[in-house]
Design a protein around this motif. Structure first.
Motif, mmCIF file in Angstrom:
data_model
loop_
_atom_site.group_PDB
_atom_site.id
_atom_site.type_symbol
_atom_site.label_atom_id
_atom_site.label_comp_id
_atom_site.label_asym_id
_atom_site.label_seq_id
_atom_site.Cartn_x
_atom_site.Cartn_y
_atom_site.Cartn_z
ATOM 1 N N ALA A 113 -33.000 12.945 -24.620
ATOM 2 C CA ALA A 113 -31.754 13.618 -25.048
ATOM 3 C C ALA A 113 -30.625 12.627 -25.350
ATOM 4 O O ALA A 113 -29.524 13.035 -25.731
ATOM 5 C CB ALA A 113 -31.307 14.594 -23.959
ATOM 6 N N VAL A 114 -30.889 11.343 -25.162
ATOM 7 C CA VAL A 114 -29.836 10.344 -25.404
ATOM 8 C C VAL A 114 -29.491 10.327 -26.904
ATOM 9 O O VAL A 114 -30.394 10.284 -27.743
ATOM 10 C CB VAL A 114 -30.304 8.947 -24.916
ATOM 11 C CG1 VAL A 114 -29.373 7.851 -25.408
ATOM 12 C CG2 VAL A 114 -30.404 8.939 -23.393
ATOM 13 N N PRO A 115 -28.203 10.410 -27.241
ATOM 14 C CA PRO A 115 -27.832 10.492 -28.656
ATOM 15 C C PRO A 115 -28.107 9.189 -29.405
ATOM 16 O O PRO A 115 -28.077 8.107 -28.819
ATOM 17 C CB PRO A 115 -26.316 10.765 -28.603
ATOM 18 C CG PRO A 115 -25.876 10.263 -27.274
ATOM 19 C CD PRO A 115 -27.033 10.437 -26.340
ATOM 20 N N ALA A 116 -28.388 9.344 -30.696
ATOM 21 C CA ALA A 116 -28.544 8.175 -31.571
ATOM 22 C C ALA A 116 -27.183 7.515 -31.763
ATOM 23 O O ALA A 116 -26.135 8.148 -31.550
ATOM 24 C CB ALA A 116 -29.097 8.633 -32.916
ATOM 25 N N HIS A 117 -27.194 6.260 -32.170
ATOM 26 C CA HIS A 117 -25.932 5.560 -32.451
ATOM 27 C C HIS A 117 -25.097 6.371 -33.441
ATOM 28 O O HIS A 117 -25.625 6.932 -34.395
ATOM 29 C CB HIS A 117 -26.217 4.169 -33.030
ATOM 30 C CG HIS A 117 -26.757 3.221 -31.993
ATOM 31 N ND1 HIS A 117 -27.313 2.000 -32.302
ATOM 32 C CD2 HIS A 117 -26.817 3.326 -30.640
ATOM 33 C CE1 HIS A 117 -27.689 1.390 -31.190
ATOM 34 N NE2 HIS A 117 -27.409 2.181 -30.162
ATOM 35 N N GLY A 118 -23.828 6.423 -33.173
ATOM 36 C CA GLY A 118 -22.917 7.162 -34.040
ATOM 37 C C GLY A 118 -22.545 8.527 -33.489
ATOM 38 O O GLY A 118 -21.623 9.163 -33.982
ATOM 39 N N ARG A 119 -23.262 8.956 -32.464
ATOM 40 C CA ARG A 119 -23.046 10.327 -32.008
ATOM 41 C C ARG A 119 -22.445 10.371 -30.600
ATOM 42 O O ARG A 119 -22.526 9.403 -29.846
ATOM 43 C CB ARG A 119 -24.360 11.100 -32.030
ATOM 44 C CG ARG A 119 -25.015 11.041 -33.414
ATOM 45 C CD ARG A 119 -26.321 11.771 -33.444
ATOM 46 N NE ARG A 119 -26.116 13.213 -33.329
ATOM 47 C CZ ARG A 119 -25.797 14.004 -34.344
ATOM 48 N NH1 ARG A 119 -25.635 13.494 -35.549
ATOM 49 N NH2 ARG A 119 -25.636 15.297 -34.184
ATOM 50 N N ILE A 120 -21.894 11.531 -30.287
ATOM 51 C CA ILE A 120 -21.406 11.777 -28.923
ATOM 52 C C ILE A 120 -22.315 12.830 -28.301
ATOM 53 O O ILE A 120 -22.449 13.934 -28.840
ATOM 54 C CB ILE A 120 -19.950 12.285 -28.934
ATOM 55 C CG1 ILE A 120 -19.036 11.237 -29.561
ATOM 56 C CG2 ILE A 120 -19.490 12.627 -27.512
ATOM 57 C CD1 ILE A 120 -17.587 11.685 -29.697
ATOM 58 N N GLY A 121 -22.966 12.459 -27.220
ATOM 59 C CA GLY A 121 -23.791 13.422 -26.487
ATOM 60 C C GLY A 121 -22.959 14.041 -25.373
ATOM 61 O O GLY A 121 -22.113 13.365 -24.781
ATOM 62 N N ILE A 122 -23.164 15.322 -25.153
ATOM 63 C CA ILE A 122 -22.555 15.944 -23.971
ATOM 64 C C ILE A 122 -23.691 16.466 -23.118
ATOM 65 O O ILE A 122 -24.506 17.272 -23.591
ATOM 66 C CB ILE A 122 -21.599 17.100 -24.349
ATOM 67 C CG1 ILE A 122 -20.533 16.635 -25.343
ATOM 68 C CG2 ILE A 122 -20.930 17.644 -23.083
ATOM 69 C CD1 ILE A 122 -19.562 17.735 -25.773
ATOM 70 N N PHE A 123 -23.774 15.975 -21.889
ATOM 71 C CA PHE A 123 -24.816 16.428 -20.974
ATOM 72 C C PHE A 123 -24.226 17.457 -20.016
ATOM 73 O O PHE A 123 -23.293 17.157 -19.263
ATOM 74 C CB PHE A 123 -25.369 15.260 -20.145
ATOM 75 C CG PHE A 123 -26.332 14.353 -20.877
ATOM 76 C CD1 PHE A 123 -26.638 14.535 -22.221
ATOM 77 C CD2 PHE A 123 -26.944 13.306 -20.184
ATOM 78 C CE1 PHE A 123 -27.532 13.689 -22.879
ATOM 79 C CE2 PHE A 123 -27.839 12.465 -20.836
ATOM 80 C CZ PHE A 123 -28.131 12.653 -22.181
ATOM 81 N N ASN A 124 -24.783 18.667 -20.067
ATOM 82 C CA ASN A 124 -24.438 19.695 -19.091
ATOM 83 C C ASN A 124 -25.435 19.534 -17.943
ATOM 84 O O ASN A 124 -26.591 19.902 -18.073
ATOM 85 C CB ASN A 124 -24.571 21.073 -19.765
ATOM 86 C CG ASN A 124 -24.218 22.215 -18.838
ATOM 87 O OD1 ASN A 124 -24.181 22.055 -17.625
ATOM 88 N ND2 ASN A 124 -23.988 23.382 -19.404
ATOM 89 N N ARG A 125 -24.996 18.938 -16.878
ATOM 90 C CA ARG A 125 -25.811 18.443 -15.758
ATOM 91 C C ARG A 125 -26.472 17.137 -16.178
ATOM 92 O O ARG A 125 -26.372 16.737 -17.347
ATOM 93 C CB ARG A 125 -26.854 19.459 -15.270
ATOM 94 C CG ARG A 125 -26.220 20.780 -14.824
ATOM 95 C CD ARG A 125 -27.238 21.705 -14.200
ATOM 96 N NE ARG A 125 -26.661 23.004 -13.887
ATOM 97 C CZ ARG A 125 -26.119 23.335 -12.714
ATOM 98 N NH1 ARG A 125 -26.105 22.460 -11.722
ATOM 99 N NH2 ARG A 125 -25.614 24.532 -12.511
ATOM 100 N N SER A 126 -27.140 16.475 -15.242
ATOM 101 C CA SER A 126 -27.568 15.106 -15.478
ATOM 102 C C SER A 126 -28.709 14.773 -14.520
ATOM 103 O O SER A 126 -29.105 15.621 -13.717
ATOM 104 C CB SER A 126 -26.371 14.181 -15.199
ATOM 105 O OG SER A 126 -26.058 14.237 -13.819
ATOM 106 N N PRO A 127 -29.226 13.535 -14.576
ATOM 107 C CA PRO A 127 -30.292 13.219 -13.616
ATOM 108 C C PRO A 127 -29.831 13.301 -12.163
ATOM 109 O O PRO A 127 -30.673 13.228 -11.258
ATOM 110 C CB PRO A 127 -30.702 11.790 -13.987
ATOM 111 C CG PRO A 127 -29.750 11.304 -14.980
ATOM 112 C CD PRO A 127 -29.004 12.458 -15.551
#
Ligand code: AMP
Ligand code: MG
Length: 269
Positions: A113-127
């Motif tokens: 789920a890690v975003p590609a370069h250029g993007r902003i990922g939003i993680f709802n919960r996490s490891p």
């Protein structure tokens, strides 16, 4: 963000984090209206900064939203996504793992789920769920979840070294505020779908969750991926703090549009 407010949200890596030391109702001396105006103002900058990150396409950001049920993860995503063009965003919610996910290591689905370069990922919960909920609900043996703190730190270092900036936000609410929000969910037909038996069961283990979070926040609070404890009893203050944090992160990255190939100027027929 003023330096003193900034420091209130962070604890130097290596020091114990105890949620009980943080006031979930902290809101400086701000009123709701002023906070909302400021949040909207940050949103306008966020859109421009996210667009530059997208055009540059060399680095990425992940906003990690963690917190107990009703802490406001969904509302925070709505706020952030309202200000940023969807083409720059990847939103991922981590639920209880599927059979396929359970047949891999616990970070497999996170890495995917890690975003590609250029993007902003939003993680709802996490490891962090893999050292918190699995611990409290006794879903995996102690020797397994204990090893995961180091594994999470190593994984986040790998991401940081690969040009990914993590903005880890723990949305901190009080037990009283959670009761109010659960009660609202119980009686609001538009919110009832959000409630499951696990939510009410988890509340009974409030102290166990707080302790498990204290450990997760302490042990995974690193120079390369520090935690921010966001006072979240007031939704408008929570939104303001997260908007400020994300804006400041993008401003520090200072993404640039790629250089223009001026030979194109002569090629338009
Ligand atoms: P929600 O975010 O309210 O839709 O609920 C998602 C549920 O999935 C919560 O109860 C989480 O604790 C649970 N969950 C998320 N990640 C994990 C995990 N790695 N192992 C077990 N449960 C998880
Ligand atoms: Mg829930």
């Amino acid at each position: 963000m003023g330096r003193s407010t900034d420091q209130l949200l962070q604890v130097p890596p290596g020091r114990d984090i105890r949620l009980a030391d943080f006031d979930p109702d902290f809101h400086e001396d701000l009123e709701r209206e002023a906070a909302e105006v400021e949040t909207r103002h940050h949103g306008e900058h966020l859109d421009e900064l996210a667009y530059r990150l997208f055009a540059e396409a060399k680095r990425a950001v992940i906003v990690v939203l963690q917190g107990i049920d009703t802490s406001g993860k969904d509302g925070t995503i709505r706020m952030l996504a309202g200000g940023i063009s969807p083409q720059c965003l990847d939103v991922k919610s981590f639920k209880a793992p599927s059979a396929l996910e359970l047949s891999h290591d616990f970070l497999w689905r996170v890495h995917a789920a890690v975003p590609a370069h250029g993007r902003i990922g939003i993680f709802n919960r996490s490891p962090d769920e893999d050292v918190v909920v699995v611990r409290v609900r006794k879903l995996v043996p102690k020797e397994v979840w204990k090893g995961r703190f180091d594994q999470i730190n190593a994984f986040e270092k790998l991401l940081a070294d690969g040009g990914i900036t993590l903005v880890k936000c723990f949305l901190h609410i009080s037990k009283k505020e959670q009761r109010q929000r659960l009660e609202d969910r119980l009686h609001d037909p538009k919110k009832q779908w959000k409630l499951g038996p696990d939510d009410l069961e988890d509340r009974k283990r409030w102290d166990d969750f707080q302790k498990a979070y204290d450990d997760a926040l302490t042990l995974c609070n690193t120079e390369h991926a520090p935690w921010h404890i966001v006072p979240a009893d007031k939704k408008w203050y929570r939104n303001l703090v997260v908007a400020r944090l994300v804006r400041r992160t993008l401003e520090r990255l200072d993404p640039h549009f790629p250089p223009f190939d001026s030979s194109l100027l002569t090629k338009l027929d």
